[in-house]
Design a protein around this motif. Sequence first.
Motif, PDB file in Angstrom:
ATOM      1  N   LEU A   1     -24.187   8.955 -44.270  1.00 46.82           N
ATOM      2  CA  LEU A   1     -25.119   8.408 -45.261  1.00 46.82           C
ATOM      3  C   LEU A   1     -24.649   7.044 -45.752  1.00 46.82           C
ATOM      4  O   LEU A   1     -25.452   6.109 -45.919  1.00 46.82           O
ATOM      5  N   ILE A   2     -23.335   6.907 -45.961  1.00 47.93           N
ATOM      6  CA  ILE A   2     -22.795   5.612 -46.393  1.00 47.93           C
ATOM      7  C   ILE A   2     -22.983   4.565 -45.294  1.00 47.93           C
ATOM      8  O   ILE A   2     -23.417   3.438 -45.558  1.00 47.93           O
ATOM      9  N   GLY A   3     -22.654   4.928 -44.061  1.00 54.39           N
ATOM     10  CA  GLY A   3     -22.812   3.990 -42.950  1.00 54.39           C
ATOM     11  C   GLY A   3     -24.246   3.548 -42.766  1.00 54.39           C
ATOM     12  O   GLY A   3     -24.522   2.382 -42.452  1.00 54.39           O
ATOM     13  N   PHE A   4     -25.183   4.479 -42.964  1.00 54.08           N
ATOM     14  CA  PHE A   4     -26.596   4.153 -42.826  1.00 54.08           C
ATOM     15  C   PHE A   4     -27.014   3.134 -43.877  1.00 54.08           C
ATOM     16  O   PHE A   4     -27.709   2.149 -43.580  1.00 54.08           O
ATOM     17  N   MET A   5     -26.619   3.363 -45.128  1.00 55.35           N
ATOM     18  CA  MET A   5     -26.994   2.447 -46.197  1.00 55.35           C
ATOM     19  C   MET A   5     -26.367   1.074 -45.991  1.00 55.35           C
ATOM     20  O   MET A   5     -27.022   0.042 -46.229  1.00 55.35           O
TER      21      MET A   5
END
Length: 467
Positions: A311-315
């Motif tokens: 989720l962090i990488g996506f954002m």
Amino acid sequence: MKALHDFVTKFEPDHSKSPFLHTTYDAFYTFLFQPPTVTKGGVHVRDGMDLKRLMVWVVLALQLLYVFGTWNIGHQHFLALGKHAGLLEGFHLKLVYGLIQIIPIFVVTHVVGLGIEFLYAAKKGHSVEEGFLVSGALIPLIMPPDIPLWILAVSVAFAVILGKEAFGGTGMNIWNIALLSRVFIFFAYPTTISGDEVWVSGIEKVDVGLYASEAYNWAHHVFDWIFAGFGWSTFGVGGELVADGWTGATPLGIAAKEGWEGVEAVYDQSSIFWGTIPGSIGESSVPLILIGMAFIMFARVADYRVIVGGLIGFMVAGLMLNAIAPAELTPDTPGIFKFMAIHPLRQMIMGSFLFAITFMATDPVSSADTPTGKWIYGFLIAFIGLIIRVLNPAYPEGWMLSILLLNTFAPLIDHYVYQANIKRRAKRTAAMAKTRDELITKRNEEVEIFTPQNAEGYRPVGNVGNY
């Protein structure tokens, strides 16, 4: 339970005379009952949660997606015909139509996959490995509803034989088996898993355009007789596609060319969020995926580090692409920049990211093992996957490729994490030793032990460092 156990054990075949039958029996026996033997000794804890029962948790987490995907197959089919447009209109028709499409996919997947595993287990002389329980549940959900069954069978055989058995079986494979099946179809038979019409069941490509099947098969006629008896609506004979107001394109296919404005012209955000859109059978419903995510994290079957890291990488990737995109978009702006400008949260509910990071990336066999490695692994899957989705005009989705890529490099990630831990501990040990030596030297210089034997004063009689 004991009576059932005694009844089942009566049918156990002789291993030496019928190895294949015994392997088959053992597979069903261990599915019904937990292992009767445990390790001995006071340091061990007896636990009935063997590998088979652990994987059942993942299968259970997918059941809501199976129900929704089955209904959505029928819903998209009837939307294409301009019939039963409401979510609950013709519910029985949509559910039955979906079952008729998904059951053959499920059966072929398991007959081929489990059949190969049974043969290999009998040949090796050991029990059937449980790894295909999850793979067999995932493969139907990541396929188009009209996937040709013979192509599906070939892809499953390819994934199980070359992706797992060639490496030694369950626990030895380096790639996710379900994704190997999909990637085989993507590169070997691309027209069956790309384009617009493949995501809506019953749509055929004809010389003059796209049409729905003009007649349903015998199963539908049987159900028509039943439904008519209750006074319900029936399938009828099919028909042509709606001339206006229908498109089989997925939101991602539209977004890659026209950006978010193009998506909103066809689908409202609520439909995208709930998953009532064309796509793979089980990858579209965000709420149901989130329920499955919470379920397997609560059961500790999936590691939260991979999911949160993803989720962090996506954002991060989404915000980076937003920063690169032009501040103002015009009709003449190239589609790639319109795609870049879509907000990360909107990117997240389109396509299969949440499904992939929840059920594919968390595969304990092919993912990173170390806690720090899991954070890095999940982050890179999402970061690279979104870059592939946006910057690759030929394939507006990237999780299949990014997960398989990170499957390959997961051991390398763990290696560098181990090396970093070793170096950090070595530095810490060296620093502690240096601090200890400095302390001893300082105490030797500043602290003295005296005796009152010398009238002139006190005489040091020992080195404090020796005590």
